[in-house]
Design an enzyme around this catalytic site. Structure first.
Site, PDB file in Angstrom:
ATOM      1  N   ALA A  89      25.594 -26.149 -15.203  1.00  0.00           N
ATOM      2  CA  ALA A  89      25.725 -25.034 -16.142  1.00  0.00           C
ATOM      3  C   ALA A  89      25.877 -23.703 -15.429  1.00  0.00           C
ATOM      4  O   ALA A  89      25.365 -23.509 -14.317  1.00  0.00           O
ATOM      5  CB  ALA A  89      24.496 -24.988 -17.050  1.00  0.00           C
ATOM      6  N   ILE A 102      24.412 -20.944 -16.017  1.00  0.00           N
ATOM      7  CA  ILE A 102      23.157 -20.218 -15.798  1.00  0.00           C
ATOM      8  C   ILE A 102      22.330 -20.767 -14.636  1.00  0.00           C
ATOM      9  O   ILE A 102      21.441 -20.082 -14.117  1.00  0.00           O
ATOM     10  CB  ILE A 102      22.305 -20.207 -17.105  1.00  0.00           C
ATOM     11  N   ALA A 103      22.623 -21.993 -14.204  1.00  0.00           N
ATOM     12  CA  ALA A 103      21.744 -22.657 -13.227  1.00  0.00           C
ATOM     13  C   ALA A 103      21.526 -21.871 -11.922  1.00  0.00           C
ATOM     14  O   ALA A 103      20.389 -21.811 -11.435  1.00  0.00           O
ATOM     15  CB  ALA A 103      22.256 -24.062 -12.932  1.00  0.00           C
ATOM     16  N   ARG A 136      28.644 -34.465 -15.877  1.00  0.00           N
ATOM     17  CA  ARG A 136      29.380 -35.556 -16.530  1.00  0.00           C
ATOM     18  C   ARG A 136      30.570 -35.978 -15.694  1.00  0.00           C
ATOM     19  O   ARG A 136      31.033 -37.100 -15.805  1.00  0.00           O
ATOM     20  CB  ARG A 136      29.833 -35.103 -17.920  1.00  0.00           C
ATOM     21  N   TYR A 139      23.620 -38.381 -15.793  1.00  0.00           N
ATOM     22  CA  TYR A 139      22.389 -37.697 -16.209  1.00  0.00           C
ATOM     23  C   TYR A 139      21.201 -38.671 -16.150  1.00  0.00           C
ATOM     24  O   TYR A 139      20.141 -38.368 -15.609  1.00  0.00           O
ATOM     25  CB  TYR A 139      22.502 -37.170 -17.641  1.00  0.00           C
ATOM     26  N   HIS A 185      19.353 -30.216 -26.018  1.00  0.00           N
ATOM     27  CA  HIS A 185      18.046 -29.992 -25.372  1.00  0.00           C
ATOM     28  C   HIS A 185      17.056 -31.095 -25.739  1.00  0.00           C
ATOM     29  O   HIS A 185      16.322 -31.598 -24.888  1.00  0.00           O
ATOM     30  CB  HIS A 185      17.470 -28.630 -25.805  1.00  0.00           C
ATOM     31  N   LYS A 238      16.046 -21.965 -23.237  1.00  0.00           N
ATOM     32  CA  LYS A 238      15.869 -21.486 -24.601  1.00  0.00           C
ATOM     33  C   LYS A 238      17.173 -21.656 -25.365  1.00  0.00           C
ATOM     34  O   LYS A 238      18.224 -21.626 -24.730  1.00  0.00           O
ATOM     35  CB  LYS A 238      15.396 -20.034 -24.651  1.00  0.00           C
ATOM     36  N   ARG A 247      28.307 -21.531 -27.301  1.00  0.00           N
ATOM     37  CA  ARG A 247      27.621 -20.672 -28.277  1.00  0.00           C
ATOM     38  C   ARG A 247      28.361 -20.588 -29.605  1.00  0.00           C
ATOM     39  O   ARG A 247      27.792 -20.154 -30.610  1.00  0.00           O
ATOM     40  CB  ARG A 247      27.460 -19.260 -27.692  1.00  0.00           C
ATOM     41  N   ASP A 272      21.378 -18.084 -29.732  1.00  0.00           N
ATOM     42  CA  ASP A 272      21.619 -17.714 -28.345  1.00  0.00           C
ATOM     43  C   ASP A 272      20.951 -16.401 -27.953  1.00  0.00           C
ATOM     44  O   ASP A 272      20.216 -16.345 -26.967  1.00  0.00           O
ATOM     45  CB  ASP A 272      23.122 -17.613 -28.072  1.00  0.00           C
TER      46      ASP A 272
HETATM   47  N1  LIG Z   1      17.734 -18.143 -19.564  1.00  0.00           N
HETATM   48  C1  LIG Z   1      18.882 -17.488 -19.564  1.00  0.00           C
HETATM   49  O1  LIG Z   1      18.993 -16.374 -19.091  1.00  0.00           O
HETATM   50  C2  LIG Z   1      20.069 -18.155 -20.100  1.00  0.00           C
HETATM   51  C3  LIG Z   1      19.936 -19.300 -20.804  1.00  0.00           C
HETATM   52  N2  LIG Z   1      21.022 -19.947 -21.254  1.00  0.00           N
HETATM   53  C4  LIG Z   1      20.829 -21.201 -21.948  1.00  0.00           C
HETATM   54  O2  LIG Z   1      21.247 -22.233 -21.068  1.00  0.00           O
HETATM   55  C5  LIG Z   1      21.997 -23.225 -21.750  1.00  0.00           C
HETATM   56  C6  LIG Z   1      23.366 -23.344 -21.112  1.00  0.00           C
HETATM   57  O3  LIG Z   1      24.068 -22.140 -21.155  1.00  0.00           O
HETATM   58  P1  LIG Z   1      25.294 -21.866 -20.137  1.00  0.00           P
HETATM   59  O4  LIG Z   1      24.858 -22.094 -18.751  1.00  0.00           O
HETATM   60  O5  LIG Z   1      25.830 -20.556 -20.460  1.00  0.00           O
HETATM   61  O6  LIG Z   1      26.285 -22.989 -20.626  1.00  0.00           O
HETATM   62  P2  LIG Z   1      27.439 -23.800 -19.883  1.00  0.00           P
HETATM   63  O7  LIG Z   1      28.451 -24.106 -20.917  1.00  0.00           O
HETATM   64  O8  LIG Z   1      27.856 -23.115 -18.639  1.00  0.00           O
HETATM   65  O9  LIG Z   1      26.677 -25.121 -19.433  1.00  0.00           O
HETATM   66  C7  LIG Z   1      26.307 -26.132 -20.276  1.00  0.00           C
HETATM   67  C8  LIG Z   1      26.329 -27.437 -19.504  1.00  0.00           C
HETATM   68  O10 LIG Z   1      26.059 -28.456 -20.443  1.00  0.00           O
HETATM   69  C9  LIG Z   1      26.760 -29.625 -20.044  1.00  0.00           C
HETATM   70  N3  LIG Z   1      27.223 -30.352 -21.226  1.00  0.00           N
HETATM   71  C10 LIG Z   1      26.836 -31.585 -21.571  1.00  0.00           C
HETATM   72  N4  LIG Z   1      27.423 -31.985 -22.713  1.00  0.00           N
HETATM   73  C11 LIG Z   1      28.220 -30.968 -23.080  1.00  0.00           C
HETATM   74  C12 LIG Z   1      29.111 -30.799 -24.151  1.00  0.00           C
HETATM   75  N5  LIG Z   1      29.289 -31.744 -25.094  1.00  0.00           N
HETATM   76  N6  LIG Z   1      29.788 -29.653 -24.213  1.00  0.00           N
HETATM   77  C13 LIG Z   1      29.620 -28.683 -23.297  1.00  0.00           C
HETATM   78  N7  LIG Z   1      28.779 -28.789 -22.239  1.00  0.00           N
HETATM   79  C14 LIG Z   1      28.091 -29.933 -22.145  1.00  0.00           C
HETATM   80  C15 LIG Z   1      27.847 -29.216 -19.102  1.00  0.00           C
HETATM   81  O11 LIG Z   1      27.485 -29.904 -17.929  1.00  0.00           O
HETATM   82  P3  LIG Z   1      28.419 -30.825 -17.043  1.00  0.00           P
HETATM   83  O12 LIG Z   1      28.412 -30.042 -15.790  1.00  0.00           O
HETATM   84  O13 LIG Z   1      27.711 -32.102 -17.008  1.00  0.00           O
HETATM   85  O14 LIG Z   1      29.774 -30.909 -17.666  1.00  0.00           O
HETATM   86  C16 LIG Z   1      27.675 -27.733 -18.870  1.00  0.00           C
HETATM   87  O15 LIG Z   1      27.622 -27.426 -17.503  1.00  0.00           O
HETATM   88  C17 LIG Z   1      21.958 -22.808 -23.208  1.00  0.00           C
HETATM   89  O16 LIG Z   1      20.891 -23.459 -23.830  1.00  0.00           O
HETATM   90  C18 LIG Z   1      21.683 -21.323 -23.182  1.00  0.00           C
HETATM   91  O17 LIG Z   1      20.983 -20.871 -24.318  1.00  0.00           O
HETATM   92  C19 LIG Z   1      22.266 -19.491 -20.979  1.00  0.00           C
HETATM   93  C20 LIG Z   1      22.466 -18.349 -20.282  1.00  0.00           C
HETATM   94  C21 LIG Z   1      21.366 -17.527 -19.851  1.00  0.00           C
HETATM   95  O1  LIG Z   2      19.986 -14.306 -21.206  1.00  0.00           O
HETATM   96  C1  LIG Z   2      20.954 -14.593 -21.876  1.00  0.00           C
HETATM   97  O2  LIG Z   2      22.027 -13.774 -21.887  1.00  0.00           O
HETATM   98  C2  LIG Z   2      23.279 -14.283 -22.220  1.00  0.00           C
HETATM   99  C3  LIG Z   2      23.171 -15.315 -23.288  1.00  0.00           C
HETATM  100  O3  LIG Z   2      24.368 -15.748 -23.761  1.00  0.00           O
HETATM  101  C4  LIG Z   2      22.276 -16.364 -22.803  1.00  0.00           C
HETATM  102  O4  LIG Z   2      22.345 -17.572 -23.483  1.00  0.00           O
HETATM  103  C5  LIG Z   2      20.962 -15.763 -22.769  1.00  0.00           C
HETATM  104  O5  LIG Z   2      19.949 -16.672 -22.506  1.00  0.00           O
END
Ligand SMILES: NC(=O)C1=CN([C@@H]2O[C@H](COP(=O)(O)OP(=O)(O)OC[C@H]3O[C@@H](n4cnc5c(N)ncnc54)[C@H](OP(=O)(O)O)[C@@H]3O)[C@@H](O)[C@H]2O)C=CC1
Ligand SMILES: O=C1OC[C@@H](O)[C@H](O)[C@H]1O
Length: 390
Positions: free
Chosen positions: A31, A33-34, A56, A80, A101, A119, A189, A201
């Site tokens: 992801a 955010i990782a 995936r 996974y 989640h 979250k 989102r 979000d």
């Molecule tokens: N704490 C914070 O500051 C933040 C939190 N978030 C949260 O983190 C989560 C991910 O956000 P973000 O990193 O922006 O998202 P991304 O779209 O970048 O990542 C989501 C990941 O989910 C996997 N995935 C598995 N199934 C699906 C599917 N059907 N469709 C799409 N993706 C899938 C993908 O992994 P694969 O590599 O396996 O394809 C992808 O890398 C959300 O819950 C968001 O609310 C987001 C941003 C900031």
């Molecule tokens: O911290 C954040 O900022 C961007 C958002 O889209 C994300 O999901 C959130 O957690």
């Protein structure tokens, strides 16, 4: 430490030597955010290593692993689960789309892994309750990654409120709005089936912050007005504005916006992100700018109302570390919200009492409020997960 040094160090923290047997965490999904949420914070923590990535698509997982120096790679349709089944992995960071989640946290807990869960914790309070029940039954740690909550800045605001120096809270207003362009077409989102929506979000941050600052749950959702997203106006809120009442006649309003609209002639002027909260009390106001990214910069402003014959007083504070009464500091000024959060997660897994924690009850109540806000907005509840543990 100045602005530039602090933020350079936050982005590229010092690499510390690891303990003999550090916690080994795997990331489920490559992801976006990782890196910010787990890879960078882990660099300066002696007791955790990011040991695995699962995606995936195998080549995506390999690219991610290469970029971030991750030892174990899992890919493909079973990747996974293979990572969850790996006995050398102790914990999982789950940044999957919101609607996944529940399933992957349940699977991780069933496989005996602690979970740091992005979250919002799930799509429904009931799903969140089930995840925490399983964590407790399996003696595992589960934490909803509301990272802002772990930073000293929001704690300082709560301390000022709780100290009573400004009297009773009357109203709190909080907003998190993203610049247009951050959320693009095809983003998770905007996908209802994946648990998308502005409230899910970004609206969750102001909601969570207000619940935290008041140590209370909303009694009623007075109004909830979505701005539908044109791609799916019936189900996806691009933005949402809700007014809530809390005990003791305290009111609050929250705003979340995935795509702050440009303004000015022909809509040519983009808006900057809006991330702030303002607490109005009997005796004055407290504001915190940038409550979600306070390491970058923030200001806590305290304005004391003018009493008869006296002028209003304003003071500004910053809080990048925790300071005990004896003057001892905890944390580092360059620690991000995610780094403070990781400190707490590792402490808890290791059986130590963290300075800050988000309880099961808190995460469940948060989702209850999210569901009520969608209901009041006449928007459909986010889909239930079809997953059940065999
Ligand atoms: N704490 C914070 O500051 C933040 C939190 N978030 C949260 O983190 C989560 C991910 O956000 P973000 O990193 O922006 O998202 P991304 O779209 O970048 O990542 C989501 C990941 O989910 C996997 N995935 C598995 N199934 C699906 C599917 N059907 N469709 C799409 N993706 C899938 C993908 O992994 P694969 O590599 O396996 O394809 C992808 O890398 C959300 O819950 C968001 O609310 C987001 C941003 C900031
Ligand atoms: O911290 C954040 O900022 C961007 C958002 O889209 C994300 O999901 C959130 O957690």
């Amino acid at each position: 430490m100045d602005f530039i040094t602090r933020n350079l160090k936050a982005a590229r923290p010092p690499l510390v030597p690891k303990n003999a047997s550090p916690l080994r965490i795997g990331i489920i999904g490559a992801a976006r955010i990782a890196p910010d949420a787990i890879i960078t914070p882990a660099m300066s923590h002696p007791d955790i290593v990011v040991a695995a990535i699962a995606a995936r698509d195998m080549s995506r997982a390999q690219d991610f692993a290469k970029r971030h120096g991750i030892e174990k790679v899992f890919g493909g349709s079973n990747g996974y689960q293979q990572m969850l089944d790996d006995p050398t992995i102790d914990a999982i960071y789950n940044p999957l789309p919101n609607g996944l989640h529940y399933e992957w946290t349940m699977r991780a807990l069933a496989a005996g892994k602690h979970v740091l869960l992005e979250k919002p914790s799930s799509n429904h309070a009931e799903e969140t309750r089930r995840m925490f029940e399983l964590a407790e039954a399996n003696n595992l740690i589960l934490l909803e990654a509301f990272h802002y909550r772990f930073h000293p800045a929001i704690h300082r605001v709560k301390d000022i409120i709780d100290s009573g120096e400004l009297g009773q809270v009357k109203h709190i207003s909080a907003i998190l709005g993203l610049v247009q362009g951050y959320v693009k077409d095809g983003d998770i989102r905007l996908d209802f089936d994946l648990g998308g929506g502005g409230m899910m979000d970004v609206g969750v941050y102001p909601l969570s912050a207000i619940r935290y600052l008041l140590s209370a749950e909303p009694i009623s959702i007075e109004s909830s007005v979505p701005t539908p997203h044109p791609q799916n106006p019936a189900a996806i809120d691009r933005a949402i504005h809700a007014v809530l009442t809390f005990p003791e006649s305290i009111t609050a309003d929250i705003t979340g916006d995935l795509q702050l609209q440009p303004w000015g002639p022909f809509g040519l002027i983009p808006q900057l992100p809006k991330i702030s909260l303002a607490v109005h009390l009997e005796g004055g106001d407290v504001t915190l700018s940038n409550f979600a990214v306070p390491t970058l910069w923030h200001t806590i402003q305290v304005i004391t109302k003018a009493e008869s014959g006296a002028n209003a007083q304003t003071r500004s504070e910053i809080a990048f570390t925790f300071k005990d009464e004896d003057g001892k500091e905890h944390g580092e000024v360059w620690w991000t919200t995610y780094r403070y959060q990781l400190e707490a997660f590792v402490d808890r897994v290791r059986g130590r009492e963290p300075r800050t924690w988000i309880s099961a009850e808190d995460s469940i109540a948060q989702m209850e409020a999210v569901e009520r806000i969608y209901e009041k907005a006449n928007m459909p509840p986010r889909p239930w997960s079809s997953f059940s543990l065999a």
